[in-house]
Scaffold this active site. Structure first.
Site, short mmCIF file in Angstrom:
data_model
loop_
_atom_site.label_atom_id
_atom_site.label_comp_id
_atom_site.label_asym_id
_atom_site.label_seq_id
_atom_site.Cartn_x
_atom_site.Cartn_y
_atom_site.Cartn_z
N SER A 124 0.86 -1.13 0.13
CA SER A 124 0.05 -0.07 -0.07
C SER A 124 0.99 1.42 0.04
O SER A 124 1.98 1.43 0.58
CB SER A 124 -0.91 0.10 1.26
N TYR A 149 -2.21 -1.20 10.82
CA TYR A 149 -2.47 -1.77 9.47
C TYR A 149 -1.28 -1.51 8.62
O TYR A 149 -0.73 -2.48 7.94
CB TYR A 149 -3.74 -1.27 8.87
N LYS A 153 1.85 -3.75 6.64
CA LYS A 153 2.44 -3.88 5.20
C LYS A 153 3.83 -3.58 5.02
O LYS A 153 4.39 -4.28 4.42
CB LYS A 153 1.53 -2.83 4.34
#
Ligand code: NAD
Ligand code: WQD
Length: 338
Positions: A124, A149, A153
């Site tokens: 992302s 989150y 990643k």
């Protein structure tokens, strides 16, 4: 190629599986359906005109995964499975770290035990934090992620790079998606968030369809052309095609390859609202609200590396994204509920 899609019933996975089929690849879907519906796969099957092999398995379930790898000889895995809600990850860090990190560790271990060492990983733009370079190139250093989150990643990118370094038989393609929106042009597939949408486009479509009163615009005092946040929105069908193109990096045995996947054009929140209203002829009332914590002012990429090395570039513009998002929402006001 025969490809395993973890999280293949989700928003991006279900669109990617259609593009893989179009390009002549064979897709097998694995998903625990935590954040998706079996109807997405039924719709995808209608679009491609054939059933898609599906396993309802959690990537943390080593035995379940092993059975899938025993039943199929995969050439590569596209790894979408993960929890993705930024706000929720702040509330439930342990669940996010456990699902995203541990799930990927189990997956990688089962993959290598079955001789499948090719992976495309859904990363992302969030890994850039508040980016040092705009437009963002892949050389831009990773930044500080403000939420668990985003940290999963960033950490998983590092894990994949280390795994490839230790065993050069691995090929790792990291795709850093910018802001995926849009839907399949048929209106059969699209984004189907649970509860109140966190992301801009599903919120806009739910206002337009009458499910929500008005859009809150999070901040109009940023240093941008109209004061609202600027992002690089990318049509989910283009994103699906980027995965097909990424198989080239695997065929060429590139080792580790990292690509930004965006259009290279930034639009503000109000640009998107205006385009949506103009293209679809519907009203989207909005009110200006305070900034949302953790948001950056501007985030858009330079996608030249993907074009040069993979021959991929986005085909759809913001008007297509607005048209297709609305087409999906108005045909499916309650998402995949039948
Ligand atoms: P999504 O939630 O629609 O799809 C993810 C799928 O993974 C869901 O179907 C979910 O049920 C499944 N899943 C989650 N945990 C699992 C587990 N332990 N085992 C098996 N399946 C599991 O999300 P999406 O928008 O399609 O995103 C796909 C990937 O792309 C995710 O990894 C996400 O973090 C990443 N990504 C998404 C965006 C975005 O804005 N949508 C942007 C950048 C990156
Ligand atoms: C876009 C713009 C908001 C909702 C997130 C994740 C990122 C990636 C993509 C997974 C911002 C504004 C939004 C609303 C608003 N996901 N906005 N009102 O924050 O750029 O990225 O999704 O990897 O990691 O952080 O996307 O769609 O939430 O916001 O004004 O109701 O719209 O402030 O400027 P974001 P978004």
């Amino acid at each position: 190629m025969k490809i395993l899609l973890t999280g293949g019933a989700g928003f991006i996975g279900s669109h990617t599986l259609i593009e893989l089929d179009k390009a002549g690849h064979e897709a097998v879907v694995l998903d625990n359906l935590y954040n998706s519906s079996p109807l997405a796969l039924k719709r995808a099957a209608e679009i491609i005109g054939k059933e898609v092999p599906f396993y309802q398995v959690d990537i943390r379930d080593r035995e379940g995964l092993t059975k899938v790898f025993e039943a199929h000889q995969f050439d590569a895995c596209i790894h979408f499975a993960g929890l993705k809600a930024v706000g929720e990850s702040v509330e439930k860090p342990l669940e996010y770290y456990e699902n995203n990190l541990n799930g990927t560790f189990v997956l990688l271990d089962v993959m290598r035990k079955h001789g499948c060492k090719n992976i495309i990983f859904s990363s992302s733009a969030t890994v850039y934090g508040d980016p040092e370079i705009i437009p963002i190139t892949e050389e831009c250093p990773k930044g500080i992620c403000t939420n668990p989150y985003g940290k999963t990643k960033s950490m998983l990118e590092d894990v994949l790079i280390d795994v490839q370094k230790a065993d050069p038989e691995w090929n790792v393609v990291v795709l850093r998606y910018f802001n995926p929106i849009g839907a399949h042009p048929s209106g059969k597939l699209g984004d189907n968030p649970n509860g109140i949408p966190n992301n801009l486009m599903p919120y806009i479509t739910q206002v337009a369809v009458g499910k929500r009163k008005e859009l809150g615009v999070f901040g109009a005092d940023y240093d941008t052309h109209d004061g609202t946040g600027v992002r690089d929105y990318i049509h989910v069908v283009d994103l699906g095609r980027a995965h097909v193109a990424s198989l080239k990096a695997i065929e060429q045995k590139k080792g580790v390859a990292i690509y930004n996947i965006g259009t290279g054009t930034g639009y503000s929140v109000l640009d998107v609202v205006k385009a949506f209203v103009r293209v679809n002829g519907v009203d989207v009332p909005y009110v200006i609200k305070p900034r949302r914590s953790g948001d950056v002012a501007v985030n858009y990429c330079n996608p030249a590396k993907a074009k040069m090395e993979l021959g991929w570039e986005a085909q759809y513009g913001i008007e297509d994204m607005c048209r297709d998002s609305w087409n999906w929402q108005k045909q499916n006001p309650n998402g995949f509920e039948e």
